[in-house]
Motif scaffolding. Sequence first.
Motif, mmCIF file in Angstrom:
data_model
loop_
_atom_site.group_PDB
_atom_site.id
_atom_site.type_symbol
_atom_site.label_atom_id
_atom_site.label_comp_id
_atom_site.label_asym_id
_atom_site.label_seq_id
_atom_site.Cartn_x
_atom_site.Cartn_y
_atom_site.Cartn_z
ATOM 1 N N ASP A 90 85.749 19.897 57.454
ATOM 2 C CA ASP A 90 84.787 20.728 58.182
ATOM 3 C C ASP A 90 84.676 22.098 57.506
ATOM 4 N N GLY A 104 81.528 23.727 57.864
ATOM 5 C CA GLY A 104 80.350 24.305 58.471
ATOM 6 C C GLY A 104 79.057 23.882 57.782
ATOM 7 N N ARG A 105 77.962 24.429 58.279
ATOM 8 C CA ARG A 105 76.644 24.046 57.749
ATOM 9 C C ARG A 105 76.391 24.612 56.363
ATOM 10 N N THR A 106 76.917 25.811 56.092
ATOM 11 C CA THR A 106 76.629 26.458 54.812
ATOM 12 C C THR A 106 77.848 26.540 53.903
ATOM 13 N N TYR A 142 80.185 19.746 46.891
ATOM 14 C CA TYR A 142 79.769 19.265 48.210
ATOM 15 C C TYR A 142 79.271 20.471 49.012
ATOM 16 N N PRO A 143 78.108 20.370 49.639
ATOM 17 C CA PRO A 143 77.210 19.197 49.735
ATOM 18 C C PRO A 143 76.542 18.902 48.390
ATOM 19 N N ARG A 149 78.999 33.732 50.866
ATOM 20 C CA ARG A 149 80.132 32.930 51.322
ATOM 21 C C ARG A 149 81.441 33.647 51.034
ATOM 22 N N GLU A 154 78.727 32.043 59.339
ATOM 23 C CA GLU A 154 79.394 31.039 60.176
ATOM 24 C C GLU A 154 80.837 31.426 60.470
#
Length: 524
Positions: A208, A210-212, A228-229, A268, A290
């Motif tokens: 996990d 998060g989305r970003t 990844y992603p 990030r 996030e």
Amino acid sequence: MPALRDDHHRERPYEASVKRDIRLAILLLSIISLAVAIATAWELWSARERTLAETTTHNLNLTQALDTYVEGIVTQSSMLLLGIAERLEHEGLDAPQLQRLNELVQRQQHLLVQLNGVGIYDAQGNWLMTSTGPFPRGSNSADRAYFIHHRDNPSLEAYIDGPIHSRSTGVWVITVSRRYNDAQGNFAGVIVAALGVQDFLRLFGKIDIGRTGAIGVATSSGQVLVRYPFRESDMGRVLSRSPIFTQYLDETTVGSATFASSLDGVERIYAFRKNERYPLVTSVALGKDEALAAWRADAWRTVAIAFGLLMVIVVIGSLLILAIQRRIGTERLLRDAREDLIKANRQLEVLASRDPLTGLENRRSFDDHLIAELRRAHRERTPLGLLLIDVDHFKRFNDTYGHPAGDDCLRRIGRVLADSVRRPADLAARYGGEELAVILPHTGPDGAQAVAEQFMQRLQTANLTHAGSPLGRITASIGIATLPGGSDSSPQALIEAADRALYRAKAAGRNRLENAPTLPGAAP
């Protein structure tokens, strides 16, 4: 009255004290509000720093685990290649040998699930064997970067390259390769283990972030191996301009940083670790927004609570200050009203003691002062003088000019008399009608006569026209009576003596003064 004035003076320090208390209350409220605001801001900042520190620690731990995982896969692949190389160098490249090696790889496949296939190429890059099955005749990989590396570099160390599209399976793979030599130690070919990128992505996808968030494995030169992603456009991309490679890896092998990604521009929080055995860099990044989402929600709640507390403090403090100000205002109104009342009382006293026409003391004030001065003269054994003044032919003046003119004439005579009686203790009064009187404390016959003469001189100088008078101007007759020091005569006796002297002055032709015989003093 003096007592009231003293109270008034005592109230001013009290009002100043109350105002000072208001200022102190405002200062205290300001300090409390500022303290709450600073404490809240400090707590929010500290909580934010803790959140970022926890995120960094979590990312560093995750990079450690992933680095160990990637290192293990590369190590297993290297050991497999080493075993195959030793067999090729000692047992040759005949078809049975290649078949045995293919079977060995197939048995190893379940131990290394990321292994997409193993290929053996000769010195010209021609395919000799691939564990993925039959391959087209003439297949060649002499153009691959890993083949060129081993052909030109005598090192027997494993070489990591990629990602590339596998020519045997068509999927994205990372290659771990090593060279093998012939009996003379010359370059004989390359053995390649292809590790499927999708196998790495399946594991990374279970984490996990998060989305970003993002997880990446790159070479030490910045070439992306796995990210990844997954985005196919990122495969093989070189991140040599990323701050991780331009700033941090030159000074440390493990660290963290916050910046906007050069791939997608998202800010990030990065944690990175350079592998100690292989030229690999593993990084884990969590989107800063996030990472701070939970903190931000708590911060808004904290700010709302602190703001509510500040509003309560401000409202209560404002009501308190307003109440104090209202009390001060009420007290000021009461004090002003009392001062107005005192002034009104003083004015009433003045009006009660003053003749409204001439501005001199009235008959009542005259009687009171005469009694008081007689007592003082008796007590202090000092002389006392009295003048009774009568305006000559004043009835004719009124008959000639009218009563309004007569009133104006009396006002002007009153001003002349007031100017003639200058000592503070002396009292000039309107005795009645056109009659005036003067009380002269501490004054004997000579002094009383001097005052009377001065008045008559000033009246002559004033030259008030009187057509009904033989002299054509206003004149006055004066009767003078004095008491010696210590006399116990009554007010009535003194007035009657002055009145008899006045009568003699009028009978003698007016515009003159007469002295009454000095009244007897007190018995020794």
